[in-house]
Design an enzyme around this catalytic site. Structure first.
Site: not given
Ligand code: AMP
Length: 219
Positions: A167, A14, A123, A156, A89
């Protein structure tokens, strides 16, 4: 003005695809996870509140997410539009978003789960400048060092097998229904995320009727 949502499981590309769409079309990439990571890195109050949740691969509370998204979009630095990544989400976030903003399309990057695991567990991230690497497809020039700033790369905290399981569970239970909601509104373009990034980008552009990708000339 073009306003897109990009969705897909972890590791489906993404971030990379959003950056490619934005680069020559003047759109702004809004990555909610990156905003939270910035806060954690810079030890802000918000960062302290979300750090443990993020490290465990769990979702941050909706109120906090909605205020981060609202504040970011209130900057109005997106004259030509935006690609929002990592949001919405779940059902509540989708309702909040659709009440406030009209969207032109949803890009859905599809990737089988075994490939997700392979990609996510390889990653790496630069904790200094935020640049993402992948030891399979996008290796740094010097092992373990960021190409941009030279800082040592890390994994990460939420790219462990346990956090990835959490996740993926959230994605299947909470985020997939959002996709079905958007699908009913005929917003969704399903794109196979397995091919190399430039091929995936070409498919996205064809699906959205966007001009072909024009790499920025290097100076
Ligand atoms: P990502 O890089 O999009 O995988 O986001 C990393 C982390 O940020 C996720 O595992 C959540 O803990 C938090 N996060 C990001 N976007 C959201 C969202 N829309 N709703 C809730 N938590 C989020």
């Amino acid at each position: 003005m073009r306003k897109y949502v990009i969705m897909g499981v972890q590791g489906s590309g993404k971030g990379t695809q959003s950056q490619l769409i934005c680069e020559d079309l003047g759109l702004v990439h809004i990555a909610v996870g990156d905003i939270f990571r910035w806060h954690v890195r810079n030890h802000t109050k918000l960062g302290a509140q979300v750090r443990r949740i993020m490290n465990a691969g769990e979702l941050v509370g909706d109120d906090m997410v909605e205020s981060v998204v609202r504040n970011r979009l209130d900057d109005h630095d997106w004259n030509y539009g935006f690609v929002i990544d990592g949001f919405p989400r779940n059902g509540r976030q989708a309702e909040f978003f659709m009440e406030s903003y009209d969207i032109d399309g949803v890009i859905h990057l599809e990737l089988p789960e075994d490939e997700v695991r392979r990609r996510v567990l390889s990653r790496r991230l630069c904790p200094n400048c935020g640049m993402d690497y992948n030891l399979i497809a996008d290796r740094p020039e010097q092992e373990g060092r960021c190409d941009i700033c030279g800082h040592g790369l890390i994994t990460r905290a939420d790219d462990t097998p346990e956090a990835l399981d959490a996740r993926l569970r959230d994605y299947n239970e909470k985020t997939r229904p959002v996709l079905e909601l958007f699908r009913r509104k005929e917003f969704v373009h399903d794109i196979d995320a397995r091919p190399p990034a430039d091929e995936v980008q070409a498919k996205i552009r064809a699906a959205l009727n966007l001009p072909a990708y024009q790499a920025r000339p290097t100076v």
